[in-house]
Design a protein around this motif. Structure first.
Motif, PDB file in Angstrom:
ATOM      1  N   VAL A  58       0.746  -1.169  -0.025  1.00  0.00           N
ATOM      2  CA  VAL A  58       0.034   0.143  -0.090  1.00  0.00           C
ATOM      3  C   VAL A  58       0.855   1.125   0.031  1.00  0.00           C
ATOM      4  O   VAL A  58       0.179   2.150   0.137  1.00  0.00           O
ATOM      5  N   SER A 110      -6.512   7.815   6.153  1.00  0.00           N
ATOM      6  CA  SER A 110      -7.386   8.470   5.112  1.00  0.00           C
ATOM      7  C   SER A 110      -8.320   7.374   4.304  1.00  0.00           C
ATOM      8  O   SER A 110      -8.087   6.165   4.482  1.00  0.00           O
ATOM      9  N   VAL A 111      -9.428   7.848   3.743  1.00  0.00           N
ATOM     10  CA  VAL A 111     -10.276   7.032   2.968  1.00  0.00           C
ATOM     11  C   VAL A 111      -9.701   6.455   2.098  1.00  0.00           C
ATOM     12  O   VAL A 111      -9.560   5.158   1.650  1.00  0.00           O
ATOM     13  N   TYR A 112      -8.753   7.107   1.319  1.00  0.00           N
ATOM     14  CA  TYR A 112      -7.957   6.594   0.053  1.00  0.00           C
ATOM     15  C   TYR A 112      -6.883   5.307   0.612  1.00  0.00           C
ATOM     16  O   TYR A 112      -6.834   4.231   0.186  1.00  0.00           O
ATOM     17  N   LEU A 113      -6.257   5.630   1.821  1.00  0.00           N
ATOM     18  CA  LEU A 113      -5.420   4.425   2.235  1.00  0.00           C
ATOM     19  C   LEU A 113      -6.115   3.443   2.785  1.00  0.00           C
ATOM     20  O   LEU A 113      -5.707   2.162   2.808  1.00  0.00           O
ATOM     21  N   ILE A 150      -9.053   2.315   1.779  1.00  0.00           N
ATOM     22  CA  ILE A 150      -9.495   1.273   0.692  1.00  0.00           C
ATOM     23  C   ILE A 150      -8.298   0.491   0.048  1.00  0.00           C
ATOM     24  O   ILE A 150      -8.653  -0.722  -0.267  1.00  0.00           O
ATOM     25  N   LYS A 151      -7.031   1.404  -0.060  1.00  0.00           N
ATOM     26  CA  LYS A 151      -5.886   0.301  -0.557  1.00  0.00           C
ATOM     27  C   LYS A 151      -5.663  -0.709   0.533  1.00  0.00           C
ATOM     28  O   LYS A 151      -5.316  -1.917  -0.050  1.00  0.00           O
ATOM     29  N   LYS A 184      -8.111  -3.530   0.037  1.00  0.00           N
ATOM     30  CA  LYS A 184      -8.141  -4.248  -1.320  1.00  0.00           C
ATOM     31  C   LYS A 184      -6.730  -5.166  -1.274  1.00  0.00           C
ATOM     32  O   LYS A 184      -7.058  -6.465  -1.557  1.00  0.00           O
ATOM     33  N   VAL A 223     -13.510  -1.901   3.649  1.00  0.00           N
ATOM     34  CA  VAL A 223     -13.293  -1.050   4.420  1.00  0.00           C
ATOM     35  C   VAL A 223     -14.317  -1.141   5.447  1.00  0.00           C
ATOM     36  O   VAL A 223     -13.810  -1.082   6.755  1.00  0.00           O
TER      37      VAL A 223
END
Length: 84
Positions: free
Chosen positions: A39, A57-60, A62-63, A66, A72
């Motif tokens: 990630v 963060s939302v971005y991290l 999600i990563k 996945k 999440v």
């Protein structure tokens, strides 16, 4: 407006999200270093997420989800009842 200094703590005081993240990481056969590399963060960031000292963060998030073949919600929502 200046951001608050210091780490962003997870909303769950008992560290339950960290326990779920650690379990999902182990189920995926990843080390902390392996997940961090996947990630693109430091191993310390993964440690902080697993101990509840850091809410990503939302971005991290999600990563991470996945990379762990999860969602999440399954990792961070204490009321989530669906499959991981």
């Amino acid at each position: 407006m200046t951001p608050v200094p210091g780490p962003v703590r997870s909303p769950e005081a008992d560290g339950a999200a960290g326990i779920r993240i650690r379990a999902a990481r182990k189920d995926a056969g990843l080390t902390q270093q392996g997940l961090a590399a996947t990630v693109q963060v430091s191993r310390q960031t993964i440690i902080a997420m697993e101990t509840g000292d850091y809410a990503p963060s939302v971005y991290l998030a999600i990563k991470v989800a996945k990379a762990l073949r999860s969602s999440v919600e399954a990792l961070w929502d204490p009321e989530f009842q669906g499959p991981p």
